[in-house]
Design a protein around this motif. Structure first.
Motif, PDB file in Angstrom:
ATOM      1  N   PHE A  37       0.826  -1.204   0.000  1.00  0.00           N
ATOM      2  CA  PHE A  37       0.000   0.000   0.000  1.00  0.00           C
ATOM      3  C   PHE A  37       0.863   1.258   0.000  1.00  0.00           C
ATOM      4  O   PHE A  37       0.706   2.128  -0.857  1.00  0.00           O
ATOM      5  N   LEU A  38       1.791   1.341   0.940  1.00  0.00           N
ATOM      6  CA  LEU A  38       2.645   2.530   1.024  1.00  0.00           C
ATOM      7  C   LEU A  38       3.802   2.479   0.035  1.00  0.00           C
ATOM      8  O   LEU A  38       4.462   3.483  -0.213  1.00  0.00           O
ATOM      9  N   GLN A  93      -2.649   5.734   8.837  1.00  0.00           N
ATOM     10  CA  GLN A  93      -2.283   5.212  10.158  1.00  0.00           C
ATOM     11  C   GLN A  93      -1.674   3.818   9.974  1.00  0.00           C
ATOM     12  O   GLN A  93      -2.348   2.921   9.472  1.00  0.00           O
ATOM     13  N   GLY A  95      -0.014   0.505  11.634  1.00  0.00           N
ATOM     14  CA  GLY A  95      -0.013  -0.193  12.929  1.00  0.00           C
ATOM     15  C   GLY A  95       1.393  -0.448  13.436  1.00  0.00           C
ATOM     16  O   GLY A  95       2.368  -0.392  12.685  1.00  0.00           O
TER      17      GLY A  95
END
Ligand code: 2BA
Length: 110
Positions: A37-38, A93, A95
């Motif tokens: 994702f990032l 955000q 985790g």
């Protein structure tokens, strides 16, 4: 019965976590990984451990990995940014740790 703990953590927490595993005599292998994702680096730990020590491993991970809000540029640009040099960022955000616990069928050390 042995378990394999797979823990994906943020790079910033990986050195202290390695050190804590070493001090607690928890065997661990550290892999360089990256999140889809990032599209940024993170660190994956592989820990082969007796079932009775899984709780201890989870505690060490929880105590040493913190969630953070990171800024990222989304992979798909909105029309609003087309034709400008301004790339916009959105908060994500992340985790403290993503952990999987798997049964180990067999374990060899040659
Ligand atoms: P990334 O894939 O880079 O994801 C980073 C953070 O981006 C995630 O944090 C989550 O908060 C957010 N995110 C991921 N996918 C998203 C989406 N489709 N829409 C909106 N936000 C999204 P975490 O959940 O804490 O995950 C941290 C890292 O752990 C991930 O990095 C990935 O490398 C790994 N991971 C998480 N869940 C996984 C899974 N089910 N299987 C394998 N790896 C996983």
């Amino acid at each position: 019965m042995m378990k394999l703990v797979v823990a994906i953590v943020q790079d910033q927490d990986s050195s202290i976590l390695s050190e804590e595993f070493r001090e607690a005599r928890i065997p661990a292998t550290k892999l360089s990984s990256s999140g889809s994702f990032l599209r940024a680096g993170n660190t994956t730990f592989l820990i082969g451990i007796e079932e009775e020590r899984v709780e201890e491993v989870l505690r060490v991970i929880q105590d040493n990995c913190q969630g953070r809000k990171l800024m990222t540029t989304p992979p798909v640009h909105l029309d609003a940014s087309v034709g400008t040099d301004i790339s916009y960022q959105v908060p994500v955000q992340v985790g403290g740790a993503t952990v999987f616990i798997l049964p180990i069928e067999q374990h060899f050390r040659f």
